[in-house]
Design an enzyme around this catalytic site. Structure first.
Site, short mmCIF file in Angstrom:
data_model
loop_
_atom_site.label_atom_id
_atom_site.label_comp_id
_atom_site.label_asym_id
_atom_site.label_seq_id
_atom_site.Cartn_x
_atom_site.Cartn_y
_atom_site.Cartn_z
N GLU A 240 23.01 20.87 -1.66
CA GLU A 240 23.08 20.45 -3.07
C GLU A 240 23.45 21.60 -4.01
O GLU A 240 24.11 21.37 -5.02
CB GLU A 240 21.74 19.83 -3.51
CG GLU A 240 21.48 18.49 -2.85
CD GLU A 240 20.33 17.74 -3.49
OE1 GLU A 240 20.36 17.50 -4.70
OE2 GLU A 240 19.37 17.39 -2.77
N HIS A 256 14.60 21.47 23.82
CA HIS A 256 14.73 20.42 24.83
C HIS A 256 16.03 19.63 24.65
O HIS A 256 16.21 18.60 25.30
CB HIS A 256 13.51 19.50 24.76
CG HIS A 256 12.24 20.25 25.02
ND1 HIS A 256 11.71 20.42 26.28
CD2 HIS A 256 11.43 20.94 24.18
CE1 HIS A 256 10.61 21.16 26.20
NE2 HIS A 256 10.43 21.49 24.93
N LYS A 350 25.27 6.87 -7.27
CA LYS A 350 24.30 6.03 -7.99
C LYS A 350 25.01 5.11 -8.98
O LYS A 350 24.66 3.95 -9.13
CB LYS A 350 23.27 6.91 -8.70
CG LYS A 350 22.28 7.57 -7.73
CD LYS A 350 21.25 8.43 -8.43
CE LYS A 350 20.25 9.00 -7.43
NZ LYS A 350 19.26 9.89 -8.01
O1 PA5 Z 1 18.21 16.57 -5.86
C1 PA5 Z 1 18.63 15.51 -6.30
O2 PA5 Z 1 19.19 15.39 -7.41
C2 PA5 Z 1 18.48 14.25 -5.47
O3 PA5 Z 1 18.14 14.57 -4.15
C3 PA5 Z 1 17.46 13.31 -6.12
O4 PA5 Z 1 16.19 13.87 -6.06
C4 PA5 Z 1 17.50 11.95 -5.43
O5 PA5 Z 1 18.78 11.38 -5.60
C5 PA5 Z 1 16.45 10.99 -5.97
O6 PA5 Z 1 16.48 10.94 -7.37
P1 PA5 Z 1 15.11 11.05 -8.17
O7 PA5 Z 1 14.53 12.38 -7.79
O8 PA5 Z 1 15.48 10.99 -9.60
O9 PA5 Z 1 14.29 9.90 -7.72
#
Ligand code: PA5
Length: 359
Positions: A240, A256, A350
């Site tokens: 990310e 394993h 999203k």
């Molecule tokens: O790091 C991120 O932006 C994502 O992994 C979000 O955490 C994920 O899409 C879920 O969204 P939220 O944390 O708003 O529920």
């Protein structure tokens, strides 16, 4: 790529549109607030005895659930399960304590699981900055913890994880949480002085590791029961923040299967950099396995780096590794010329789902 870039502190801050470096600098204070301020007003009424705990969430909002799961392994009398899905397992019922965690409050899988938990009569605590989850909790009279807004979810693990420890302590499942968090806060402050952008490359282990990972595929290995979630966290943070691939696994399981796959194709294996996370609590046999594993793969991969946990308690040690990985992934982003904050692909997904009949 110029390694000196990592010491151009002004430029790093300019390239960091979402304040990831600032959030990392503020992590010690975040952990403090998460323990002593956020859960303060929460009203937890006695009801049916709890026989299992479920944390439902996704991505940056789910990893705290896994930290909780591992933290509780040898301390909590009931099982903790992390649910990253629309649906909840069949066992969820009135004897379940369910943490519904969504930083935005608008993640459709989490909202769906929340609704199912309501139908099944589970005891729910929500953690969110707002959004639909906060609206539902208010409307349903479900206790919820308001998380400060303005961060990327993955930069808010302190806010999203530590209150769950406090709740479990209030309910009698854990003890000594405040003392551990106090030590954690002090330890993070110390680590910050070694990992921050202001610390030059020659003495900054996170910058040095980012350089080793640059142009390579990072493979992060942890150990079951200690650093397993941290390995997963490193992988997610590299994905990310640096927008780069990364993979993770745990010992002893990888001995394993995965270890066998280091023969061919040699040209691809030679692009891997293995990071092994170590903790003094790793099982002694796992420590031996790590040494042998290193020997087995040494000639096949680009490099192997060991990163050791530091700190006086389990929480501090886990976070010492998390902090190191978080900084490394942000520095790796800068080396690739990438802004670590935005996650446009997640936003796109999203939005695309929302315009296709989503909530
Ligand atoms: O790091 C991120 O932006 C994502 O992994 C979000 O955490 C994920 O899409 C879920 O969204 P939220 O944390 O708003 O529920």
């Amino acid at each position: 790529m110029d390694a000196k870039l990592l010491d151009n502190v002004k430029l790093l801050y300019e390239k960091d549109s979402k304040g990831m470096l600032k959030a990392l600098a503020e992590l010690p204070h975040q952990c403090y607030l998460a323990c002593w301020e956020l859960p303060g007003q929460l009203q937890l009424e006695d009801s049916v005895p709890i026989s299992n705990i479920v944390v439902t969430g996704l991505g940056g909002s789910a990893i705290g659930g896994d930290l909780l799961r591992v933290y509780c392994l040898d301390r909590c009398s009931v099982p903790v399960l992390v649910n990253r899905d629309y649906n909840l397992p069949a066992f969820v019922g009135p004897d379940t304590l369910l943490f519904a965690v969504s930083y935005s409050g608008n993640t459709e899988e989490t909202l769906s699981a929340y609704q199912q938990a309501r139908q099944k009569g589970a005891r729910i605590v929500a953690l969110t900055t707002g959004g639909q989850l906060a609206e539902l909790a208010q409307q349903d009279g479900v206790p919820w913890i308001r998380i400060p807004a303005g961060l990327q979810p993955r930069a808010a693990t302190g806010f999203l994880f530590i209150p769950t420890l406090v709740v479990l302590e209030k309910l009698g499942f854990l003890s000594g949480v405040e003392k551990e968090v106090a030590e954690l806060v002090e330890h993070l402050k110390t680590l910050q002085k070694n990992l921050a952008p202001e610390v030059p490359l020659e003495s900054n282990s996170a910058k040095q590791l980012a350089l080793k990972l640059h142009g390579r595929i990072p493979v992060i290995w942890g150990a079951s029961g200690t650093s397993e979630v941290v390995a997963q966290r490193w992988k997610g943070q590299i994905n990310e923040n640096a927008k780069a691939p990364a993979y993770w696994n745990v010992l002893p399981e990888l001995n394993h299967n995965e270890l066998v796959g280091f023969k061919v194709p040699s040209e691809l294996l030679s692009q891997l950099h293995i990071v092994i996370l170590r903790d003094p609590d790793d099982h002694p046999r796992v420590q031996k396995r790590m040494a042998i594993t290193k020997e087995v793969i040494a000639q096949s991969v680009a490099g192997i780096t060991e990163v050791s946990a530091s700190g006086g308690n389990r929480l501090a040690r886990a976070y010492s590794l998390i902090y190191s990985g978080d900084y490394t992934s942000v520095y790796l982003a800068f080396l690739y010329g990438i802004d670590p904050g935005p996650v446009e692909v997640i936003d796109y997904l999203k939005q695309a789902l929302a315009s296709n009949g989503g909530r």
